[in-house]
Design a protein around this motif. Structure first.
Motif, PDB file in Angstrom:
ATOM      1  N   THR A 554      62.869 -13.124  -7.436  1.00 34.26           N
ATOM      2  CA  THR A 554      62.237 -14.281  -6.799  1.00 34.26           C
ATOM      3  C   THR A 554      62.366 -14.109  -5.286  1.00 34.26           C
ATOM      4  O   THR A 554      63.014 -13.164  -4.807  1.00 34.26           O
ATOM      5  N   PRO A 580      57.775 -23.831  -5.650  1.00 33.29           N
ATOM      6  CA  PRO A 580      56.582 -23.004  -5.802  1.00 33.29           C
ATOM      7  C   PRO A 580      55.770 -22.946  -4.503  1.00 33.29           C
ATOM      8  O   PRO A 580      55.616 -23.959  -3.819  1.00 33.29           O
ATOM      9  N   ILE A 582      52.233 -22.597  -3.527  1.00 32.33           N
ATOM     10  CA  ILE A 582      50.900 -22.663  -4.142  1.00 32.33           C
ATOM     11  C   ILE A 582      49.945 -21.759  -3.375  1.00 32.33           C
ATOM     12  O   ILE A 582      49.694 -21.952  -2.189  1.00 32.33           O
ATOM     13  N   LYS A 601      57.074 -31.936  -7.471  1.00 34.48           N
ATOM     14  CA  LYS A 601      58.349 -31.674  -8.134  1.00 34.48           C
ATOM     15  C   LYS A 601      59.275 -32.893  -8.023  1.00 34.48           C
ATOM     16  O   LYS A 601      60.027 -33.214  -8.962  1.00 34.48           O
ATOM     17  N   LEU A 633      49.591 -25.569 -10.037  1.00 32.89           N
ATOM     18  CA  LEU A 633      50.987 -25.901 -10.320  1.00 32.89           C
ATOM     19  C   LEU A 633      51.226 -26.083 -11.815  1.00 32.89           C
ATOM     20  O   LEU A 633      52.184 -25.537 -12.389  1.00 32.89           O
ATOM     21  N   GLU A 634      50.338 -26.853 -12.457  1.00 30.28           N
ATOM     22  CA  GLU A 634      50.496 -27.141 -13.894  1.00 30.28           C
ATOM     23  C   GLU A 634      50.451 -25.872 -14.727  1.00 30.28           C
ATOM     24  O   GLU A 634      51.207 -25.709 -15.692  1.00 30.28           O
ATOM     25  N   LYS A 635      49.572 -24.934 -14.360  1.00 28.71           N
ATOM     26  CA  LYS A 635      49.382 -23.712 -15.146  1.00 28.71           C
ATOM     27  C   LYS A 635      50.141 -22.511 -14.566  1.00 28.71           C
ATOM     28  O   LYS A 635      50.030 -21.404 -15.095  1.00 28.71           O
ATOM     29  N   ASN A 636      50.899 -22.776 -13.495  1.00 30.08           N
ATOM     30  CA  ASN A 636      51.690 -21.727 -12.840  1.00 30.08           C
ATOM     31  C   ASN A 636      50.821 -20.515 -12.472  1.00 30.08           C
ATOM     32  O   ASN A 636      51.136 -19.372 -12.788  1.00 30.08           O
ATOM     33  N   CYS A 639      51.830 -19.142  -8.123  1.00 32.17           N
ATOM     34  CA  CYS A 639      52.807 -20.062  -7.537  1.00 32.17           C
ATOM     35  C   CYS A 639      54.195 -19.433  -7.582  1.00 32.17           C
ATOM     36  O   CYS A 639      55.082 -19.896  -8.319  1.00 32.17           O
ATOM     37  N   LEU A 641      58.016 -18.526  -6.919  1.00 27.91           N
ATOM     38  CA  LEU A 641      59.136 -19.380  -6.521  1.00 27.91           C
ATOM     39  C   LEU A 641      59.800 -18.830  -5.267  1.00 27.91           C
ATOM     40  O   LEU A 641      60.002 -17.618  -5.128  1.00 27.91           O
TER      41      LEU A 641
END
Length: 816
Positions: A554, A580, A582, A601, A633-636, A639, A641
């Motif tokens: 990460t 994340p 974006i 978040k 964000l919802e589906k990554n 994004c 970390l």
């Protein structure tokens, strides 16, 4: 009784007036013998009585030339020589490919004696633009190899006239063996052109295909007049071309920003002398020492002159300022010396002459091509620049209350400092030579020769082919100067960095081991590299920056480590909890994306309610992108970390409406610090720290044992912002900026107190680009200096420019 002593002197002792200095004190003490440049250093043999030699040794230590730096001094008694009547300077011994123990001097600002020559109408160097001596002038930028003699510099093509030859060959003259020595009769030529082509017969020695407007001092005279008219000039300087304009001309500033595609980043100023600098900025004792030093860097100082256009430095109250450091620069502020009919500007914006993201230009024809859409006129000369070197930049630190702070923070280490070595701790053994390729942003590289580290000048961001070529050319040149053969090559963990690819290729070509060092570990080791001694006891290291690939794959950037450097072991104790980004790298240019991710978040964790709307939610400019970001964000989707502290600064700056889009690295954080500096508040907000219980598992996974809950931190700032939104808005933002700074500091102090029993250490390392922030640096130091011995970078930047030094030290040392 006649005694003969041999001295072998290693260090920065060539091209600095060292041999004539030895010659003078030998004559003063009636000694015989010789002094000679050799690959192993300067060799001195002196012969005389015991009292004569004792006085020579005293004079030697007390009267060294200002540029001389001795790294090693060996002294032995040898057999006297018979029938030796004089002391002489012997010609240098060439030692190519045999290795050597001498250093090349950095380029040095004009000395007082040479300034006096320029202003003395009876002196043959009156108003001469290339005046120098053994105490000043170009060095590194014109040197091809060692020993440093005229034939191996770019001055080789300028034969000395009779008068200059007398100076050059007279050991009692301050220009004895001053390799760039010249005068108007035999030195480089100067001319002004508008960049258009005009083919002329019999125009030699000037270019026959350029429209030349003026030559020599008339070129300087015309340049002063053009600057006063608001024109943009490209001026060939010491380590590259510079773009110059009148600093008080708002129209010129806006035009330069437009042409250079530099909408916000601050410009530096050049002024004639320290008196003029004091009219423009508040100059502390530490700042004055830096400005008047032989390195003459750009120094960041608080603005004093309110008439100076704010557009020079729109994001900060500090102004970067430097003194004229070459004779040519000095003449641009001295119209009376060159016959100009107008006043010279009180201050010039003096910035690197390059296309955005590319290295500075160093060749005349390159400047004509690359600066065609930027410069109006070109002030050229024909002394070649072999190696490009930018101006150095320093932030002075007043130390009246906090004596353990360094004198300054380097933001860029280049002209005036490179290639002077940094010396590793004395209590370790070292590899003969290694090569460290550094990181991606603000790149430098480092070569070592045992305990000496030669860090390159600022190379820049390795995001285009021209900068990569600059890296490769400079590395090849420095390795040749040092005459070394590295046994290891070291680089970053990131597989996609150009510096990593260079290291991989070098490893294959030379058949030597490749070592990869994690980014923030390298930060910590860069500070250790500058210490007198490496301790047996553990260290703590607080490394705060924007980004660096972590050992868990990460993005790290807010790290507290427990280090046992002699064992090359570490534990990742604490960080910010990852957030994340974006759009990946796009988030660093659009910080509102990071703020939005934190907002979502915080809502997911019930730190904010769904009725706590993101500040830009009803702004039509952002609505479509916010919808897309929410899906990502919802589906990554793209994004990654990040626990980068710099990204948190970006997010808070965007939340407060200070900087939602950036045009240069660190802009959002610079603006946030600037606002915070206007607040007198000492308030902090509630801390939430996550302590993980499965410590052994997390140590194995390279995960932090403690985490500052970043969404919670954001939510606390947001709630304060929301509560005070309808009060005096500017004061709310100013106070919140300060609260954020102090709260971040308090969060780490809380962790340091929590870990003290389990991970005891009395020494704390500080590094990372976030510590360019003076509020953070001073407050951390003030709060912790009684609990820890705090180690700061001394001779290298806190940002990513230090990475190569840390890499080199990590891979070099072997315990005695």
């Amino acid at each position: 009784m006649i005694i003969r002593q041999q001295h072998i002197i290693k260090g920065q002792v060539q091209g600095v007036g060292f041999r004539p200095f030895v010659y003078r004190i030998a004559l003063e003490n009636n000694l015989t013998g010789f002094v000679q440049n050799t690959p192993k250093g300067v060799v001195i043999e002196v012969q005389g009585t015991t009292s004569q030699l004792e006085q020579f040794n005293t004079d030697f230590l007390q009267k060294l030339p200002p540029l001389a730096k001795i790294s090693c001094h060996e002294k032995n008694t040898i057999l006297p020589k018979q029938q030796e009547e004089t002391f002489t300077i012997i010609h240098s011994i060439q030692g190519e490919h045999q290795g050597h123990s001498v250093l090349v001097s950095p380029d040095v600002a004009i000395c007082t004696d040479c300034k006096n020559d320029i202003f003395d109408i009876k002196n043959k160097r009156y108003a001469y633009a290339f005046t120098n001596c053994t105490s000043c002038g170009p060095r590194y930028t014109i040197t091809k190899s060692i020993p440093y003699d005229r034939p191996v510099t770019t001055m080789a093509c300028f034969p000395l006239c009779n008068d200059c030859t007398k100076e050059y060959t007279n050991p009692l003259d301050r220009r004895f063996h001053a390799q760039p020595n010249a005068c108007a009769n035999c030195g480089p030529l100067l001319w002004l052109t508008d960049g258009t082509e005009q083919y002329l017969q019999n125009n030699k020695p000037y270019p026959q295909d350029q429209h030349i407007l003026a030559i020599q001092n008339q070129a300087i005279q015309k340049s002063i007049e053009l600057l006063a008219q608001g024109k943009i000039l490209a001026i060939k300087g010491l380590g590259g071309f510079q773009l110059a304009i009148d600093a008080y001309n708002e129209n010129s500033i806006q035009e330069l920003r437009k042409r250079k595609n530099r909408p916000h980043k601050a410009f530096a100023l050049m002024v004639k002398d320290i008196e003029q600098a004091k009219k423009i900025a508040y100059i502390s004792k530490e700042a004055e020492e830096l400005l008047c030093s032989i390195a003459a860097p750009i120094v960041l100082c608080p603005l004093k002159d309110t008439n100076l256009p704010k557009s020079i430095h729109p994001d900060t109250k500090r102004i970067g300022i430097m003194l004229a450091y070459t004779p040519l620069h000095l003449l641009l502020f001295s119209p009376e010396l060159v016959g100009a009919t107008c006043n010279a500007p009180q201050a010039l914006i003096m910035t690197s002459a390059n296309q955005s993201g590319k290295p500075i230009c160093i060749q005349n024809r390159q400047a004509l091509k690359e600066l065609e859409q930027i410069a109006d006129y070109y002030l050229f000369h024909n002394r070649d620049i072999l190696i490009r070197v930018d101006d150095s930049v320093c932030l002075p630190l007043e130390k009246s209350l906090e004596e353990n702070l360094p004198q300054s923070i380097y933001l860029r280490r280049a002209r005036g400092y490179v290639p002077s070595p940094i010396y590793f701790p004395k209590n370790m053994h070292y590899e003969n030579a290694v090569f460290a390729t550094g990181s991606f942003l603000k790149n430098t590289f480092t070569f070592t020769k045992k305990n000496e580290a030669y860090q390159s000048q600022h190379i820049g961001d390795l995001d285009n082919i021209e900068v990569i070529e600059f890296f490769e050319e400079t590395a090849k040149h420095l390795q040749k100067l040092l005459e070394i053969h590295p046994k290891k090559v070291i680089t970053d963990l990131h597989p996609d960095f150009p510096s990593t690819h260079i290291a991989q290729e070098y490893s294959l070509q030379k058949n030597i081991p490749l070592i990869q060092v994690q980014h923030h570990i390298a930060h910590a080791y860069s500070v250790l590299a500058e210490q007198e001694k490496l301790l047996d006891t553990p260290y703590l290291a607080l490394i705060l920056d924007g980004t660096g690939l972590g050992l868990d794959k990460t993005i790290w950037g807010s790290e507290l480590f427990y280090l046992e450097p002699k064992k090359k072991k570490h534990i990742r104790l604490a960080s910010l909890s990852p957030i994340p980004l974006i759009g990946g790298d796009k988030a660093t240019f659009e910080p509102w994306r990071i703020a939005f991710a934190l907002h979502k978040k915080a809502q997911e964790n019930n730190y904010l309610s769904n009725k706590d709307y993101f500040p830009f939610a009803h702004n039509k400019k952002y609505q479509k992108e916010l919808e897309l970001c929410e899906i990502m964000l919802e589906k990554n989707i793209n994004c990654p970390l990040s626990s980068g502290c710099g990204r948190l600064f970006d997010a808070i700056s965007a939340l407060l409406g200070l900087c939602t889009h950036t045009s240069y690295e660190g802009q959002a954080a610079i603006i946030l610090e600037d606002y915070a500096s206007n607040s007198q508040l000492l308030e902090t907000i509630e801390t939430k720290i996550i302590e993980h219980t499965n410590q052994q598992e997390r140590i194995q996974q390279q995960k932090a044992l403690w985490e500052i809950d970043t969404p919670y931190f954001y939510a606390q700032i947001f709630q304060y912002f929301k509560k005070n939104h309808f009060s005096t808005m500017s004061q709310t933002v100013t106070d919140l900026a300060k609260i954020f700074h102090l709260s971040l500091i308090q969060h780490y102090i809380t962790i340091l107190h929590s870990i003290k029993k389990q991970f005891p250490s009395n020494t704390l390392i500080i590094s990372g680009g976030v510590f360019n922030n003076e509020i953070l640096l001073r407050t951390f130091n003030q709060e912790l200096k009684n609990s820890y011995t705090i180690l700061f970078p001394k001779n290298t930047p806190v940002g990513d420019a230090c990475i190569s030094l840390g890499q080199a030290f990590y891979a070099s040392f072997i315990e005695k």
